[in-house]
Design an enzyme around this catalytic site. Structure first.
Site, PDB file in Angstrom:
ATOM      1  N   GLU A 215      17.347 -31.881 -41.474  1.00 18.92           N
ATOM      2  CA  GLU A 215      17.110 -33.090 -40.682  1.00 18.92           C
ATOM      3  C   GLU A 215      15.743 -33.046 -40.001  1.00 18.92           C
ATOM      4  O   GLU A 215      15.621 -32.588 -38.865  1.00 18.92           O
ATOM      5  CB  GLU A 215      18.205 -33.292 -39.632  1.00 18.92           C
ATOM      6  N   LYS A 258      18.584 -35.417 -44.192  1.00 18.09           N
ATOM      7  CA  LYS A 258      18.946 -36.409 -43.169  1.00 18.09           C
ATOM      8  C   LYS A 258      17.681 -36.843 -42.431  1.00 18.09           C
ATOM      9  O   LYS A 258      17.350 -36.311 -41.367  1.00 18.09           O
ATOM     10  CB  LYS A 258      19.984 -35.839 -42.194  1.00 18.09           C
TER      11      LYS A 258
END
Length: 393
Positions: A215, A258
């Protein structure tokens, strides 16, 4: 008899360098093959399952402090039992597995049970939802006075990953935040520090059998910076992250990404879903290899409706994308659900109903088939305060 010609010194040294590179390559390949025999095929299957078309991730990994603030916003005290009840409401929603393939949990939640004694991990797996776990321990301010951050949690990570896997986790999440919109941000130090942390985390997770969600969040914050500025920095951050993942021997088919969508700053006019999709897909095409099976966008301060409409537009703009373009939403699935519940048992069914409607809308958007109307229309952007200095408790 003519003397045998000697190869030029540069050629000899070049051959030696080539032999050295070949030997190094063989060592690297042996290392990767060793990991492959242990976990890689399983990691690939898990990543492919979670990123299947029409499904996304429920991000329910808020720390106890963050969960407490949200509970208190609806008049519910921040206690372990109330946190457990809130997560039970989410995980036991009937039919959630039609739309959700993975749920990210906080450490406390991973080990909790429902009122009937069933482990949360078992409840999720019975719905076809893979349990995941947040493994970073929070953000720490970098020196320099610009408010940039790095992410903590590498110390002892291997042992924690082994314990989480034993408990039933099949994937993990580590959030890195890169600040833009202010003079001098992001700094080279912040970009490289966060890319290194993500790569080392992903390497450790794969070595011990968890699919890492990577992420790199180019965070939505104050300022009137343009969507193109967000795209500029997002492309560079993602490219650095991918380079480090490759250098650390991370198998890209066994990760999930992400990222943020490309959005203008909070003080700039809101971009249309069509423009968000055009700029975001261009950024992904330039920086994310096709080997990555799924891109699970974060909602990052967008309203519930905006999150869905932008995801729909992404799939309309790039229907033949080499990766699944889907979601890993927290607030965009939970906000109205929490307000509807407000800690009252009499609201339990109604709250689960709104969760399912939101999950269905985003499931449809992830295949480009959402037609509306949205279950929670309207809503504005939310400035997400970054919590730093803690251990994620």
């Amino acid at each position: 008899m003519q003397a045998k010609m000697q190869a030029p010194r540069s050629t000899v040294s070049g051959r030696a360098a080539t032999r050295s590179r070949v030997a190094t390559t063989k060592v690297v390949c042996r290392a990767l093959n060793s990991m492959e025999s242990a976990h890689v095929e399983e990691l690939k299957k898990t990543a492919a399952y979670i990123s299947q078309k029409g499904k996304g991730i429920l991000a329910s990994d808020e720390s106890n402090a963050t969960t407490g603030k949200r509970l208190e916003s609806v008049g519910v005290e921040n206690t372990e039992d109330n946190r457990r009840a809130w997560r039970e409401l989410l995980y036991t929603a009937p039919g959630l597995g039609q739309y959700i393939s993975g749920a990210i949990m906080f450490e406390e939640t991973l080990y909790q049970k429902a009122r009937d004694g069933r482990q949360f991990v078992d409840i999720l797996q019975a719905q076809g939802i893979y349990p995941g776990i947040k493994v970073d321990t929070g953000l720490q301010i970098l020196p320099g006075g610009k408010g940039e951050t790095t992410t903590q949690g590498l110390d002892g990570l291997a042992d924690r990953v082994k314990a989480y896997r034993k408990q039933g986790a099949r994937f993990a999440k580590w959030r890195a935040v890169v600040k833009i919109g202010e003079a001098g941000c992001p700094s080279t130090t912040a970009v490289l520090e966060n890319a290194h942390g993500l790569a080392r985390y992903a390497q450790i997770c794969q070595e011990h059998g968890l699919v890492p969600i990577v992420e790199p969040e180019v965070t939505l914050g104050p300022g009137d910076y343009s969507i193109e500025e967000t795209a500029f920095w997002s492309e560079r951050v993602y490219s650095h992250v991918m380079r480090l993942l490759n250098e650390y021997g991370v198998v890209l088919e066994g990760i999930l990404l992400k990222p943020n969508m490309c959005l203008p700053g909070l003080d700039a006019p809101v971009a249309s879903p069509k423009l968000v999709a055009e700029v975001t897909t261009r950024t992904m095409m330039r920086s994310i290899p096709p080997a990555v099976p799924g891109i699970h966008f974060l909602s990052g301060g967008m309203s519930e409706e905006e999150s869905t409409l932008n995801l729909q537009a992404l799939n309309e703009a790039c229907p033949e994308a080499p990766w699944a373009l889907t979601f890993s939403y927290g607030r965009a699935l939970q906000s109205s659900t929490l307000k509807t519940w407000a800690g009252k048992q009499s609201n339990w069914d109604a709250a689960q109903d709104i969760l399912l409607k939101l999950a269905k809308a985003n499931s449809q958007a992830s295949t480009g088939s959402f037609k509306g109307p949205h279950p929670v229309p309207g809503g504005g952007r939310i400035l997400q305060a970054l919590r730093t200095g803690g251990a994620g408790k």
